[in-house]
Design a protein around this motif. Structure first.
Motif, PDB file in Angstrom:
ATOM      1  N   ARG A 464      55.772  48.701   3.866  1.00 17.06           N
ATOM      2  CA  ARG A 464      55.352  48.291   2.532  1.00 17.06           C
ATOM      3  C   ARG A 464      54.223  49.217   2.037  1.00 17.06           C
ATOM      4  NH1 ARG A 464      59.492  46.106   3.380  1.00 17.06           N
ATOM      5  NH2 ARG A 464      60.046  43.903   3.070  1.00 17.06           N
ATOM      6  N   GLY A 465      52.981  48.761   2.090  1.00 13.08           N
ATOM      7  CA  GLY A 465      51.871  49.544   1.554  1.00 13.08           C
ATOM      8  C   GLY A 465      51.524  50.738   2.412  1.00 13.08           C
ATOM      9  N   SER A 466      50.923  51.749   1.780  1.00 13.04           N
ATOM     10  CA  SER A 466      50.532  52.951   2.499  1.00 13.04           C
ATOM     11  C   SER A 466      49.416  53.641   1.731  1.00 13.04           C
ATOM     12  CB  SER A 466      51.727  53.900   2.658  1.00 13.04           C
ATOM     13  OG  SER A 466      52.330  54.169   1.405  1.00 13.04           O
ATOM     14  N   ALA A 467      48.635  54.426   2.444  1.00  9.58           N
ATOM     15  CA  ALA A 467      47.546  55.182   1.829  1.00  9.58           C
ATOM     16  C   ALA A 467      47.391  56.499   2.565  1.00  9.58           C
ATOM     17  CB  ALA A 467      46.239  54.386   1.868  1.00  9.58           C
ATOM     18  N   THR A 468      46.927  57.520   1.848  1.00 13.27           N
ATOM     19  CA  THR A 468      46.724  58.842   2.436  1.00 13.27           C
ATOM     20  C   THR A 468      45.242  59.182   2.459  1.00 13.27           C
ATOM     21  OG1 THR A 468      46.951  59.998   0.313  1.00 13.27           O
ATOM     22  CG2 THR A 468      48.968  59.602   1.573  1.00 13.27           C
ATOM     23  N   GLY A 469      44.847  59.940   3.468  1.00 11.49           N
ATOM     24  CA  GLY A 469      43.455  60.362   3.575  1.00 11.49           C
ATOM     25  C   GLY A 469      43.254  61.306   4.725  1.00 11.49           C
ATOM     26  N   ASP A 470      42.175  62.060   4.665  1.00  9.08           N
ATOM     27  CA  ASP A 470      41.829  62.982   5.748  1.00  9.08           C
ATOM     28  C   ASP A 470      40.934  62.233   6.727  1.00  9.08           C
ATOM     29  OD1 ASP A 470      41.232  65.055   7.426  1.00  9.08           O
ATOM     30  OD2 ASP A 470      40.438  66.381   5.880  1.00  9.08           O
ATOM     31  N   LEU A 471      41.548  61.591   7.705  1.00  7.90           N
ATOM     32  CA  LEU A 471      40.818  60.691   8.599  1.00  7.90           C
ATOM     33  C   LEU A 471      40.015  61.412   9.669  1.00  7.90           C
ATOM     34  CD1 LEU A 471      43.546  57.931   9.050  1.00  7.90           C
ATOM     35  CD2 LEU A 471      41.669  58.014   7.403  1.00  7.90           C
ATOM     36  N   ASP A 472      40.329  62.670   9.939  1.00  9.01           N
ATOM     37  CA  ASP A 472      39.555  63.423  10.923  1.00  9.01           C
ATOM     38  C   ASP A 472      38.850  64.620  10.304  1.00  9.01           C
ATOM     39  OD1 ASP A 472      41.839  64.830  10.414  1.00  9.01           O
ATOM     40  OD2 ASP A 472      42.426  65.109  12.509  1.00  9.01           O
ATOM     41  N   ASP A 474      39.761  67.371   8.931  1.00 12.98           N
ATOM     42  CA  ASP A 474      40.209  68.703   9.324  1.00 12.98           C
ATOM     43  C   ASP A 474      40.999  69.403   8.223  1.00 12.98           C
ATOM     44  OD1 ASP A 474      42.630  67.352   9.333  1.00 12.98           O
ATOM     45  OD2 ASP A 474      43.290  68.173  11.268  1.00 12.98           O
ATOM     46  N   GLY A 475      41.100  68.774   7.053  1.00 12.56           N
ATOM     47  CA  GLY A 475      41.764  69.412   5.931  1.00 12.56           C
ATOM     48  C   GLY A 475      43.212  69.046   5.741  1.00 12.56           C
ATOM     49  N   SER A 476      43.828  68.324   6.672  1.00 10.69           N
ATOM     50  CA  SER A 476      45.197  67.857   6.477  1.00 10.69           C
ATOM     51  C   SER A 476      45.174  66.341   6.275  1.00 10.69           C
ATOM     52  CB  SER A 476      46.094  68.224   7.660  1.00 10.69           C
ATOM     53  OG  SER A 476      45.679  67.555   8.833  1.00 10.69           O
ATOM     54  N   MET A 477      46.127  65.866   5.493  1.00 10.92           N
ATOM     55  CA  MET A 477      46.123  64.460   5.098  1.00 10.92           C
ATOM     56  C   MET A 477      46.943  63.615   6.062  1.00 10.92           C
ATOM     57  SD  MET A 477      44.206  64.518   2.424  1.00 10.92           S
ATOM     58  CE  MET A 477      44.516  63.096   1.393  1.00 10.92           C
ATOM     59  N   GLU A 478      46.333  62.533   6.539  1.00  7.35           N
ATOM     60  CA  GLU A 478      47.040  61.535   7.330  1.00  7.35           C
ATOM     61  C   GLU A 478      47.602  60.450   6.409  1.00  7.35           C
ATOM     62  OE1 GLU A 478      45.305  64.091   9.552  1.00  7.35           O
ATOM     63  OE2 GLU A 478      43.788  62.708   8.787  1.00  7.35           O
ATOM     64  N   VAL A 479      48.533  59.663   6.952  1.00 10.35           N
ATOM     65  CA  VAL A 479      49.150  58.576   6.199  1.00 10.35           C
ATOM     66  C   VAL A 479      49.078  57.303   7.033  1.00 10.35           C
ATOM     67  CG1 VAL A 479      51.183  57.790   4.949  1.00 10.35           C
ATOM     68  CG2 VAL A 479      50.763  60.257   5.202  1.00 10.35           C
ATOM     69  N   VAL A 480      48.526  56.239   6.466  1.00  7.13           N
ATOM     70  CA  VAL A 480      48.474  54.932   7.123  1.00  7.13           C
ATOM     71  C   VAL A 480      49.465  54.018   6.412  1.00  7.13           C
ATOM     72  CG1 VAL A 480      47.041  52.986   7.794  1.00  7.13           C
ATOM     73  CG2 VAL A 480      46.044  55.285   7.692  1.00  7.13           C
ATOM     74  N   ILE A 481      50.318  53.332   7.206  1.00 12.08           N
ATOM     75  CA  ILE A 481      51.398  52.531   6.637  1.00 12.08           C
ATOM     76  C   ILE A 481      51.356  51.126   7.237  1.00 12.08           C
ATOM     77  CG2 ILE A 481      53.896  52.362   6.299  1.00 12.08           C
ATOM     78  CD1 ILE A 481      54.011  55.401   6.898  1.00 12.08           C
ATOM     79  N   ASN A 482      51.447  50.118   6.386  1.00  9.07           N
ATOM     80  CA  ASN A 482      51.512  48.733   6.825  1.00  9.07           C
ATOM     81  C   ASN A 482      52.984  48.344   6.966  1.00  9.07           C
ATOM     82  OD1 ASN A 482      50.218  46.375   7.617  1.00  9.07           O
ATOM     83  ND2 ASN A 482      49.003  46.208   5.731  1.00  9.07           N
ATOM     84  N   ASN A 483      53.405  48.049   8.191  1.00  4.26           N
ATOM     85  CA  ASN A 483      54.809  47.740   8.492  1.00  4.26           C
ATOM     86  C   ASN A 483      54.999  46.238   8.646  1.00  4.26           C
ATOM     87  OD1 ASN A 483      55.652  50.530   8.719  1.00  4.26           O
ATOM     88  ND2 ASN A 483      54.521  50.585  10.651  1.00  4.26           N
ATOM     89  N   MET A 484      56.087  45.724   8.111  1.00  7.59           N
ATOM     90  CA  MET A 484      56.361  44.292   8.154  1.00  7.59           C
ATOM     91  C   MET A 484      56.572  43.804   9.586  1.00  7.59           C
ATOM     92  SD  MET A 484      56.467  42.775   5.135  1.00  7.59           S
ATOM     93  CE  MET A 484      57.691  41.474   5.169  1.00  7.59           C
ATOM     94  N   GLY A 485      55.791  42.795   9.982  1.00  7.76           N
ATOM     95  CA  GLY A 485      55.964  42.157  11.273  1.00  7.76           C
ATOM     96  C   GLY A 485      55.744  43.051  12.461  1.00  7.76           C
TER      97      GLY A 485
END
Length: 596
Positions: A464-472, A474-485
């Motif tokens: 479902r929901g997701s967000a992008t950000g540079d979590l470490d 280092d200049g590349s974007m990570e993606v965090v995703i909320n998965n059902m169940g």
């Protein structure tokens, strides 16, 4: 007949011929509305859906490192298997923000509950420890609150230097004030408590009247009463392709969109009616995202609506908004049909100076790529662009992000079906679905690169929901995703990257987060544009810093900022591969040193 609100009639002549204006103001049958939509959007004959290119393929390799990073909590959204009610199917968003101001982006994962225990506490706040490791600090931070959470957005509403958190719920949405690493529920004192239970979904912080204080827009999905909703298969709106499924949203009363003005002193005032955001729109609202679509310096608001026309609220600069979605060409598809709008991303994907809209929809449909024509209208370029190549996916999260650092924003779409029953129906779609990554090859065209983007893209989930950000950092974007169940996904791109720049803005005369600012990075012959936004993806919030890919350029020439309120400021250039702070009125670009 389709009734047309008389408030539109004064707006139409600037875009459409007089004859069409008369047709609309008198009311139009559906085929004529389809023809109107074609005029307004400049619809064209559909070419081949898939784009081919002779360019050398990029390198992309996303892997899911969530468990290694410590993101292990399971999402809860109703019963783990069968979904009896629609409230169990819509899932939850993601918010990426730096709640403790240590230079590392943290993660908030809203989570719902179960119908037999609707007040359970399942949402999670993960503190970033560095090196892509996270610690669950939900209870320590005071966010272990029960309830059926949906989406989240972050913003410093009192300009004290600490990002606060607004969370939408089925029931009562909440504002959490950041006290300096811990949060207090200030909903009641802030004037945000609703008189009755509501089903809020999307939210965004934005300063619609440019007074330097962040306001809050909230979208509503369904006026949902568990005692009145029919059971699966019991009516026409409880069937899908001959299968009995949960009921809705059609057949259920729509929710309400609301706007809260920041009065200062920690108080908000409900201005939904006087601003016309709360005018009846018959919208099953999901994601709300603010952007200056007409380049007049004032933020507008777009709301993706499920099974109903999506809404474009144009800021009238006097505290009111005019809804113009149909006439601008962003309410329906190019055939004049309603769609099941879910997620939204906004960016200038072709760098022509106007910001465009990506919207995800239900399966057996395509997303929309509404290209901003710069004259108050949009054209759905989903087929011309190559984004119409896949129809079997049900899209939620939507993102523009530069995965190969060439200065062009690629497209990421997060998918997952709502009906677990599809797995037994021998259809072309499934409950768990892969993600889709489209490579921006220039000239407004995208190539489906999903199969070459690594297991993080090709593994199947009901997301479902997701967000992008540079979590470490280092200049590349990570993606965090909320998965059902299931546990969340954290996608890391391990492919080689080119040069980049990450910009953090701080307003002084504008709101401190500088939400609404336009930023232009000049590097050689290129001018790359981005915008500070609140709300994104599907009920989510991206990293508030702006990411620019600069290809082979080892330096950039200058940065121009149009601050909220209209002030323009130029900052000197420098070397790439840095995180740079731009403070309003300072005129200097200060490199930051994030803690590791």
């Amino acid at each position: 007949m389709i009734a047309v609100d008389e408030r539109y009639c004064a707006w139409i002549p600037s875009v459409l011929p007089f004859a069409v204006m008369a047709l609309l103001c008198l009311g139009a049958v559906h085929p004529e509305l389809q023809a109107l939509q074609g005029m307004a959007s400049g619809a064209k004959k559909r070419p081949g859906a898939r784009i081919e290119t002779n360019l050398k393929p990029i390198e992309v390799h996303f892997e899911d490192i969530a468990l290694k990073a410590g993101l292990s909590s399971a999402n809860v959204s109703g019963a783990p298997q069968g979904k009896k009610y629609i409230v169990e199917t819509t899932g939850n968003g993601v918010a990426i923000f730096d709640f403790d101001n240590d230079g590392l982006m943290d993660i908030f994962l809203p989570s719902a509950a179960t119908l037999d225990n609707p007040e359970a506490s399942n949402s999670r706040l993960y503190r970033n420890l560095g090196d892509l490791r996270f610690e669950d600090v939900t209870k320590k931070a005071g966010l272990d609150k029960g309830g059926w959470a949906q989406g989240a957005c972050a913003g410093d509403y009192d300009n004290d230097g600490r990002p606060d958190l607004f969370v939408t719920y089925w029931g009562q949405s909440r504002l959490f004030h950041n006290d300096g690493g811990t949060f207090s529920d200030v909903t009641m004192g802030a004037g945000l408590k609703s008189a009755t239970a509501l089903w809020d979904t999307g939210c965004t912080f934005f300063d619609y009247d440019l007074d330097g204080k962040l306001d809050i827009a909230v979208s509503g999905y369904v006026d949902f009463d568990l005692q009145k909703v029919p059971t699966p298969g019991s009516g026409g709106y409880c069937q899908w392709k001959g299968m009995p499924v949960m009921c809705g949203p059609r057949g259920l009363p729509p929710g309400k969109n609301r706007l809260f003005h920041n009065e200062g002193g920690g108080r908000f005032r409900d201005v939904s009616q006087q601003s016309k955001i709360g005018a009846p729109a018959n919208c099953y609202g999901f994601t709300a995202l603010a952007s200056d679509f007409d380049n007049d310096g004032y933020p507008d608001l777009y709301v993706a609506c499920d099974s109903t026309p999506s809404l474009l609220y144009l800021n009238q600069k006097d505290g009111t908004f005019q809804e113009a979605g149909i006439f601008a060409g962003v309410a329906l598809n190019e055939d004049g049909q309603e769609q099941a709008g879910m997620g939204v991303a906004v960016a200038d994907y072709d760098q022509d100076g106007f910001f465009d809209i990506l919207k995800t929809n239900f399966s057996d449909d395509t997303p929309n790529l509404f290209h901003n024509n710069g004259d108050g209208t949009f054209t759905d370029n989903v087929y011309l662009s190559g984004l119409g190549a896949n129809t079997q996916f049900l899209g939620w999260g939507a993102h523009f992000l530069d995965v190969d650092h060439d200065g062009l924003r690629d497209v990421l779409i997060i998918n997952g079906h709502v009906y677990p029953e599809v797995d037994n129906a021998k259809l072309s779609t499934t409950f768990r679905q892969k993600r889709l990554l489209y490579w921006n090859v220039g000239k407004g065209q995208f190539v489906d690169f999903s199969d070459h983007s690594g297991p993080g893209i090709n593994e199947a989930w009901s997301s479902r929901g997701s967000a992008t950000g540079d979590l470490d950092n280092d200049g590349s974007m990570e993606v965090v995703i909320n998965n059902m169940g299931a546990r969340p996904s954290l996608l890391k791109n391990s492919a080689p990257k080119k040069n980049w720049l990450l910009l953090q803005l701080e307003g002084t005369r504008s709101n401190r987060d500088a939400i609404g600012a336009r930023v232009y990075v000049h590097s050689g012959p290129s001018r790359l544009a981005a915008e500070m936004q609140g709300g994104a993806g599907y009920l989510s919030q991206n990293d508030p810093r702006l990411h620019f890919g600069l290809g082979d350029q080892t330096s950039y020439d200058r940065v121009e900022v149009r601050w909220p309120g209209g002030g323009r400021e130029s900052f000197p250039g420098g070397r790439t591969n840095r995180i740079v702070l731009l403070k309003q009125g300072d005129g200097r670009a200060a490199a930051t040193q994030p803690s590791q």
